[in-house]
Design an enzyme around this catalytic site. Structure first.
Site, PDB file in Angstrom:
ATOM      1  N   SER A  15       5.419 -18.463 -23.161  1.00  0.00           N
ATOM      2  CA  SER A  15       4.913 -19.730 -22.637  1.00  0.00           C
ATOM      3  C   SER A  15       6.086 -20.700 -22.567  1.00  0.00           C
ATOM      4  O   SER A  15       6.213 -21.623 -23.352  1.00  0.00           O
ATOM      5  CB  SER A  15       3.793 -20.277 -23.535  1.00  0.00           C
ATOM      6  OG  SER A  15       4.250 -20.504 -24.842  1.00  0.00           O
TER       7      SER A  15
ATOM      8  N   HIS B 188      -0.477 -15.276 -25.418  1.00  0.00           N
ATOM      9  CA  HIS B 188       0.001 -14.384 -26.482  1.00  0.00           C
ATOM     10  C   HIS B 188      -1.011 -13.313 -26.861  1.00  0.00           C
ATOM     11  O   HIS B 188      -0.747 -12.495 -27.737  1.00  0.00           O
ATOM     12  CB  HIS B 188       0.367 -15.184 -27.735  1.00  0.00           C
ATOM     13  CG  HIS B 188       1.600 -16.022 -27.563  1.00  0.00           C
ATOM     14  ND1 HIS B 188       2.001 -16.954 -28.476  1.00  0.00           N
ATOM     15  CD2 HIS B 188       2.524 -16.061 -26.567  1.00  0.00           C
ATOM     16  CE1 HIS B 188       3.119 -17.537 -28.066  1.00  0.00           C
ATOM     17  NE2 HIS B 188       3.445 -17.015 -26.903  1.00  0.00           N
TER      18      HIS B 188
ATOM     19  N   GLN C 280      -3.353 -21.429 -27.794  1.00  0.00           N
ATOM     20  CA  GLN C 280      -2.431 -20.324 -28.076  1.00  0.00           C
ATOM     21  C   GLN C 280      -2.250 -20.022 -29.562  1.00  0.00           C
ATOM     22  O   GLN C 280      -2.155 -18.865 -29.957  1.00  0.00           O
ATOM     23  CB  GLN C 280      -1.075 -20.681 -27.451  1.00  0.00           C
ATOM     24  CG  GLN C 280       0.036 -19.677 -27.645  1.00  0.00           C
ATOM     25  CD  GLN C 280       1.308 -20.110 -26.939  1.00  0.00           C
ATOM     26  OE1 GLN C 280       1.424 -19.992 -25.723  1.00  0.00           O
ATOM     27  NE2 GLN C 280       2.279 -20.628 -27.679  1.00  0.00           N
ATOM     28  N   GLU C 281      -2.165 -21.085 -30.405  1.00  0.00           N
ATOM     29  CA  GLU C 281      -1.799 -20.839 -31.803  1.00  0.00           C
ATOM     30  C   GLU C 281      -2.640 -21.681 -32.770  1.00  0.00           C
ATOM     31  O   GLU C 281      -2.768 -22.891 -32.596  1.00  0.00           O
ATOM     32  CB  GLU C 281      -0.311 -21.166 -32.034  1.00  0.00           C
ATOM     33  CG  GLU C 281       0.588 -20.324 -31.142  1.00  0.00           C
ATOM     34  CD  GLU C 281       2.061 -20.739 -31.213  1.00  0.00           C
ATOM     35  OE1 GLU C 281       2.477 -21.331 -32.232  1.00  0.00           O
ATOM     36  OE2 GLU C 281       2.780 -20.474 -30.247  1.00  0.00           O
TER      37      GLU C 281
ATOM     38  N   GLU D   7       2.277 -12.723 -31.886  1.00  0.00           N
ATOM     39  CA  GLU D   7       2.932 -13.321 -33.049  1.00  0.00           C
ATOM     40  C   GLU D   7       2.286 -12.881 -34.353  1.00  0.00           C
ATOM     41  O   GLU D   7       2.462 -13.524 -35.395  1.00  0.00           O
ATOM     42  CB  GLU D   7       2.955 -14.849 -32.903  1.00  0.00           C
ATOM     43  CG  GLU D   7       3.753 -15.260 -31.657  1.00  0.00           C
ATOM     44  CD  GLU D   7       4.008 -16.743 -31.551  1.00  0.00           C
ATOM     45  OE1 GLU D   7       3.381 -17.521 -32.296  1.00  0.00           O
ATOM     46  OE2 GLU D   7       4.847 -17.132 -30.712  1.00  0.00           O
TER      47      GLU D   7
ATOM     48  N   ASP E 241      -1.134 -25.207 -31.831  1.00  0.00           N
ATOM     49  CA  ASP E 241      -0.321 -25.277 -30.619  1.00  0.00           C
ATOM     50  C   ASP E 241      -1.177 -24.760 -29.468  1.00  0.00           C
ATOM     51  O   ASP E 241      -1.168 -23.561 -29.165  1.00  0.00           O
ATOM     52  CB  ASP E 241       0.959 -24.436 -30.735  1.00  0.00           C
ATOM     53  CG  ASP E 241       1.765 -24.441 -29.433  1.00  0.00           C
ATOM     54  OD1 ASP E 241       1.403 -25.224 -28.522  1.00  0.00           O
ATOM     55  OD2 ASP E 241       2.747 -23.684 -29.327  1.00  0.00           O
TER      56      ASP E 241
ATOM     57  N   GLU F 183       0.756 -29.506 -31.425  1.00  0.00           N
ATOM     58  CA  GLU F 183       1.915 -29.249 -30.542  1.00  0.00           C
ATOM     59  C   GLU F 183       1.415 -28.989 -29.124  1.00  0.00           C
ATOM     60  O   GLU F 183       0.406 -28.305 -28.936  1.00  0.00           O
ATOM     61  CB  GLU F 183       2.660 -28.022 -31.080  1.00  0.00           C
ATOM     62  CG  GLU F 183       3.791 -27.519 -30.200  1.00  0.00           C
ATOM     63  CD  GLU F 183       4.331 -26.181 -30.711  1.00  0.00           C
ATOM     64  OE1 GLU F 183       4.236 -25.901 -31.930  1.00  0.00           O
ATOM     65  OE2 GLU F 183       4.844 -25.407 -29.877  1.00  0.00           O
TER      66      GLU F 183
ATOM     67  N   ASP G 257       6.923 -29.411 -27.287  1.00  0.00           N
ATOM     68  CA  ASP G 257       7.643 -28.141 -27.124  1.00  0.00           C
ATOM     69  C   ASP G 257       8.057 -28.007 -25.655  1.00  0.00           C
ATOM     70  O   ASP G 257       9.177 -28.361 -25.285  1.00  0.00           O
ATOM     71  CB  ASP G 257       6.730 -26.993 -27.590  1.00  0.00           C
ATOM     72  CG  ASP G 257       7.290 -25.614 -27.296  1.00  0.00           C
ATOM     73  OD1 ASP G 257       8.469 -25.510 -26.933  1.00  0.00           O
ATOM     74  OD2 ASP G 257       6.541 -24.616 -27.412  1.00  0.00           O
TER      75      ASP G 257
ATOM     76  N   LYS H 140      13.841 -24.916 -30.729  1.00  0.00           N
ATOM     77  CA  LYS H 140      14.058 -23.490 -30.451  1.00  0.00           C
ATOM     78  C   LYS H 140      15.477 -23.334 -29.927  1.00  0.00           C
ATOM     79  O   LYS H 140      15.828 -23.926 -28.896  1.00  0.00           O
ATOM     80  CB  LYS H 140      13.090 -23.021 -29.371  1.00  0.00           C
ATOM     81  CG  LYS H 140      11.623 -23.022 -29.769  1.00  0.00           C
ATOM     82  CD  LYS H 140      10.756 -22.852 -28.528  1.00  0.00           C
ATOM     83  CE  LYS H 140       9.338 -22.455 -28.876  1.00  0.00           C
ATOM     84  NZ  LYS H 140       8.438 -22.564 -27.698  1.00  0.00           N
TER      85      LYS H 140
ATOM     86  N   HIS I 159      10.284 -19.935 -33.957  1.00  0.00           N
ATOM     87  CA  HIS I 159      10.591 -18.615 -33.380  1.00  0.00           C
ATOM     88  C   HIS I 159      10.149 -18.601 -31.916  1.00  0.00           C
ATOM     89  O   HIS I 159       9.665 -19.601 -31.398  1.00  0.00           O
ATOM     90  CB  HIS I 159       9.811 -17.544 -34.159  1.00  0.00           C
ATOM     91  CG  HIS I 159       8.324 -17.683 -34.010  1.00  0.00           C
ATOM     92  ND1 HIS I 159       7.433 -16.656 -34.188  1.00  0.00           N
ATOM     93  CD2 HIS I 159       7.545 -18.758 -33.662  1.00  0.00           C
ATOM     94  CE1 HIS I 159       6.207 -17.077 -33.961  1.00  0.00           C
ATOM     95  NE2 HIS I 159       6.248 -18.340 -33.649  1.00  0.00           N
ATOM     96  N   ARG I 160      10.273 -17.441 -31.248  1.00  0.00           N
ATOM     97  CA  ARG I 160       9.686 -17.225 -29.933  1.00  0.00           C
ATOM     98  C   ARG I 160       8.675 -16.077 -30.039  1.00  0.00           C
ATOM     99  O   ARG I 160       8.681 -15.328 -31.027  1.00  0.00           O
ATOM    100  CB  ARG I 160      10.752 -16.839 -28.893  1.00  0.00           C
ATOM    101  CG  ARG I 160      11.845 -17.860 -28.665  1.00  0.00           C
ATOM    102  CD  ARG I 160      11.374 -19.260 -28.362  1.00  0.00           C
ATOM    103  NE  ARG I 160      10.468 -19.402 -27.240  1.00  0.00           N
ATOM    104  CZ  ARG I 160      10.755 -20.016 -26.097  1.00  0.00           C
ATOM    105  NH1 ARG I 160      11.962 -20.522 -25.916  1.00  0.00           N
ATOM    106  NH2 ARG I 160       9.839 -20.170 -25.149  1.00  0.00           N
ATOM    107  N   SER I 161       7.839 -15.939 -29.022  1.00  0.00           N
ATOM    108  CA  SER I 161       6.873 -14.830 -29.094  1.00  0.00           C
ATOM    109  C   SER I 161       7.583 -13.481 -29.024  1.00  0.00           C
ATOM    110  O   SER I 161       7.097 -12.493 -29.576  1.00  0.00           O
ATOM    111  CB  SER I 161       5.826 -14.961 -27.991  1.00  0.00           C
ATOM    112  OG  SER I 161       6.427 -15.152 -26.731  1.00  0.00           O
TER     113      SER I 161
ATOM    114  N   LYS J 289       7.889 -22.622 -37.991  1.00  0.00           N
ATOM    115  CA  LYS J 289       6.820 -21.704 -37.592  1.00  0.00           C
ATOM    116  C   LYS J 289       7.448 -20.400 -37.137  1.00  0.00           C
ATOM    117  O   LYS J 289       8.379 -20.387 -36.336  1.00  0.00           O
ATOM    118  CB  LYS J 289       5.891 -22.314 -36.541  1.00  0.00           C
ATOM    119  CG  LYS J 289       6.451 -22.543 -35.159  1.00  0.00           C
ATOM    120  CD  LYS J 289       5.304 -22.815 -34.164  1.00  0.00           C
ATOM    121  CE  LYS J 289       5.773 -22.754 -32.736  1.00  0.00           C
ATOM    122  NZ  LYS J 289       4.686 -22.827 -31.752  1.00  0.00           N
TER     123      LYS J 289
HETATM  124  C1  2PG Z   1       5.478 -21.709 -28.453  1.00  0.00           C
HETATM  125  C2  2PG Z   1       6.232 -20.389 -28.532  1.00  0.00           C
HETATM  126  C3  2PG Z   1       6.419 -19.847 -29.917  1.00  0.00           C
HETATM  127  P1  2PG Z   1       6.767 -18.704 -26.649  1.00  0.00           P
HETATM  128  O1  2PG Z   1       4.803 -21.988 -27.463  1.00  0.00           O
HETATM  129  O2  2PG Z   1       5.624 -22.541 -29.336  1.00  0.00           O
HETATM  130  O3  2PG Z   1       5.256 -19.757 -30.663  1.00  0.00           O
HETATM  131  O4  2PG Z   1       5.739 -19.429 -27.655  1.00  0.00           O
HETATM  132  O5  2PG Z   1       7.886 -18.171 -27.435  1.00  0.00           O
HETATM  133  O6  2PG Z   1       5.933 -17.637 -25.979  1.00  0.00           O
HETATM  134  O7  2PG Z   1       7.232 -19.738 -25.654  1.00  0.00           O
HETATM  135 MG    MG Z   2       4.617 -24.183 -28.284  1.00  0.00          MG
END
Ligand code: 2PG
Ligand code: MG
Length: 425
Positions: free
Chosen positions: A43, A157, A165-166, A207, A245, A286, A313, A338, A366-368, A389
């Site tokens: 994302s 994800h 998403q989270e 994740e 998130d 987020e 983000d 990131k 982190h990233r996915s 995270k």
């Molecule tokens: C986010 C990230 C990490 P992605 O949206 O914060 O959790 O997702 O690495 O897929 O961009």
């Molecule tokens: Mg995000």
């Protein structure tokens, strides 16, 4: 402390989703080799530094990174080999000017960030310091971050109907790192048993969080609060709080936000968040709105910014200038950080500096798509930002970071576990 570079190397490897990424190494003239595994997102914000991928549809659906590998072993090696660098900023600046584009699209942010991360490790080794200590700027107090465990996955994800998403667990009330990790893992185990008992699938998303066939965010939040209590913890600031998130850019289309079958305006979605925050122990939100909905972000921050952390983000993409601009406008009150989103470690440290100067909070992420590289654990500690995270307390590439935090805590017993409150103030 200087380093002298003998050569750079790279290899096409797989990330945790089975997609190609790079392992980059840097060898010094004294023989030391430092490596870095490059993360990759799904994302992604449209303003992120650009990865170079091959586009050759006969390999990995066009996602191969042989061209990025060739950039590390070609032009980057030619520019760095034999040179001595006095600090990481100088080396990163060399990479940036060699690339020459504002978004690192020529050599690839994936190639550049790998070299930059490996170089940070080389400077730390040259200074005989652990990486987290090397990454601590003068005047900043390092701290063990509150881990934010992503235990339910949705959006892009996971293949379930959840739009957010989270859904994360944040053991803000834990007395130390070890107890924080334990709380996350214990609640995760209880959540799994409860989801299974209720007849939901307990397969995992990218994740490591569960990806149940739930639709409404409230159903997930109820399950989280139940699991926190059943595991013996207190939901909220004294125990385990919740962070979200939604990654709203992903469900924003045709001028509306689509959540659980409902099309909402930006203002209606902010109302929805306000209700969720009234009902559940949520401390952080987020990407509650899409990356281009700055007016909505204004409203969101104004309405909820003194109650929860409002993290940018996709909208800030770890860009120091965008964060500074947002701070001038009062948009959000925290930035997600990131390393590959901006493309060098130096610019990442600059993003933290802007956050400190503007009073914005920061959370390392982190990233996915991840590797076993644990750079971000050290970065979270060294920055003193207090929050990391890194996905669920399960799956090797996710727990590698949490395990690194446990290792740092053991090796540096004087480091405090970050004290962050439910609200940002
Ligand atoms: C986010 C990230 C990490 P992605 O949206 O914060 O959790 O997702 O690495 O897929 O961009
Ligand atoms: Mg995000």
């Amino acid at each position: 402390m200087t380093i002298q570079i003998r050569t750079t190397n790279a290899l096409e490897i797989l990330d945790s989703r089975g997609r190609p990424t790079l392992s980059v190494s840097l060898t010094l003239t004294d023989g030391l080799t430092c490596t870095a595994g490059v993360p990759a997102g799904a994302s992604t914000g449209s303003g992120e530094a650009v990865e170079v991928r091959d586009g050759d549809l006969r390999r990995y659906g066009g996602r191969g990174v042989r061209s990025a590998v060739a950039n590390v072993t070609g032009p980057i090696r030619a520019a760095l080999a034999g040179r001595t660098f006095g600090d990481l900023a100088e080396l990163d600046e060399t990479l940036r000017s060699l690339d020459g584009t504002p978004d690192k699209a020529r050599l690839g942010a994936n190639a550049i960030v790998g070299v930059s991360m490996a170089a940070a490790r080389a400077f730390a080794a040259a200074a005989d310091q652990p990486l987290w200590r090397y990454l601590t700027p003068p005047g900043v107090a390092p701290a063990l971050p509150v881990p934010h465990f992503n235990v339910v996955n949705g959006g892009v994800h996971a293949p379930n109907p959840l739009d957010f998403q989270e859904f994360m667990l944040a053991p803000v009330g834990a007395p130390d790192m070890a107890e924080a990790v334990r709380a996350g893992a214990e609640v995760y185990a209880v959540l799994r048993a409860r989801l299974a008992a209720a007849g939901h699938a307990t397969g995992l998303g990218d994740e490591g969080g569960f990806a149940p066939d739930l639709t409404r965010p409230e159903e997930v939040l109820d399950a989280l609060v139940d699991a926190i209590v059943a595991a013996g913890y207190q939901p909220g600031p004294e125990g385990v709080a919740i962070a979200l998130d939604p990654a709203a850019s992903q469900f924003h289309r045709d001028g509306a936000y689509h959540v659980a079958g409902r099309a909402m305006s930006s203002a209606e979605l902010v109302d929805h968040y306000a209700e969720l925050i009234d009902r559940y122990p949520i401390r952080s939100l987020e990407d509650g709105l899409a990356e281009d909905d700055w007016d909505g972000w204004d409203r969101l921050t104004e309405r909820l910014g003194d109650r929860v952390q409002i993290v940018g983000d996709d909208i800030f993409v770890t860009d120091p200038e965008i964060i500074a601009d947002a701070a001038r406008r009062g948009v959000g009150n925290a930035a997600l950080v990131k390393v590959n989103q901006i493309g060098t470690v130096t610019e990442t440290l600059e993003a933290f500096r802007v956050c400190r100067e503007t009073g914005y909070a920061a959370m390392v992420s982190h990233r996915s798509g991840e590797t076993l590289d644990t750079f971000i654990a050290d970065l979270a500690v060294g920055s003193g930002c207090g929050q990391l995270k890194s996905g669920a307390p399960a799956r090797g590439e996710r727990v590698a970071k949490y395990n690194r935090l446990l290792e740092i805590a053991e090796q540096a017993p004087d480091l405090p576990y970050a004290r962050i409150s439910r609200s940002r103030t």
